[in-house]
Design an enzyme around this catalytic site. Structure first.
Site, PDB file in Angstrom:
ATOM      1  N   GLY A  50       0.800  -1.224   0.000  1.00  0.00           N
ATOM      2  CA  GLY A  50       0.000   0.000   0.000  1.00  0.00           C
ATOM      3  C   GLY A  50       0.828   1.267   0.000  1.00  0.00           C
ATOM      4  CB  CYS A  51       4.202   2.123   0.908  1.00  0.00           C
ATOM      5  SG  CYS A  51       3.740   2.046   2.644  1.00  0.00           S
ATOM      6  CB  ALA A  52       3.752   5.385  -3.710  1.00  0.00           C
TER       7      ALA A  52
END
Length: 139
Positions: A50-52
């Site tokens: 969920g982290c870019a």
């Protein structure tokens, strides 16, 4: 030192920063001081989804207290990690589960200045810490 005491220290520290640019620079400085994870700890299993940017997080339970260690390849995310580690590391899982970190981050002026991607990543990191705290909390 309790989470509330750590949060009060963080509030005080950020109260001196007059605008988002100063907060941004401070977060980057905090991130630069993060100790790196061991190479073997940067795995798919420890990666935060969920982290870019790339984020790896390792939690350990010792003496009924959770230790949070993490690393990112992005400077601002490293600063957010530094804040979360400072807030949560060494705390009992039950205390971690009770504390409202998003409210603190709003209060110190960090959350509102993040891009949508960074906000999603921050939420993912917080969710991971909460999940690990729930798994470690006594039943």
């Amino acid at each position: 030192m309790s989470i509330e005491t750590k949060a009060a220290d963080i509030r005080e520290e950020f109260s001196w920063l007059e605008d988002w640019e100063a907060r941004y620079a401070h977060l980057i400085d905090l991130g630069k001081a993060n100790p790196p994870l061991a190479e073997g700890e940067r795995t798919e299993e420890t990666r935060v989804r969920g982290c870019a940017s790339q984020v790896w997080m390792v939690t350990d339970l010792k003496d009924a207290r959770l230790t949070v260690r993490a690393e990112s390849d992005a400077m601002i995310v490293s600063g957010l990690i530094a804040l979360l580690m400072r807030l949560y590391s060494g705390e009992p899982p039950a205390d971690i589960l009770k504390f409202d970190a998003p409210a603190l981050l709003d209060e110190i002026g960090v959350s509102g200045a993040l891009t949508a991607q960074r906000s999603n990543g921050l939420a993912s990191m917080l969710a991971r810490i909460q999940a690990d705290a729930r798994a470690a909390a006594p039943v």
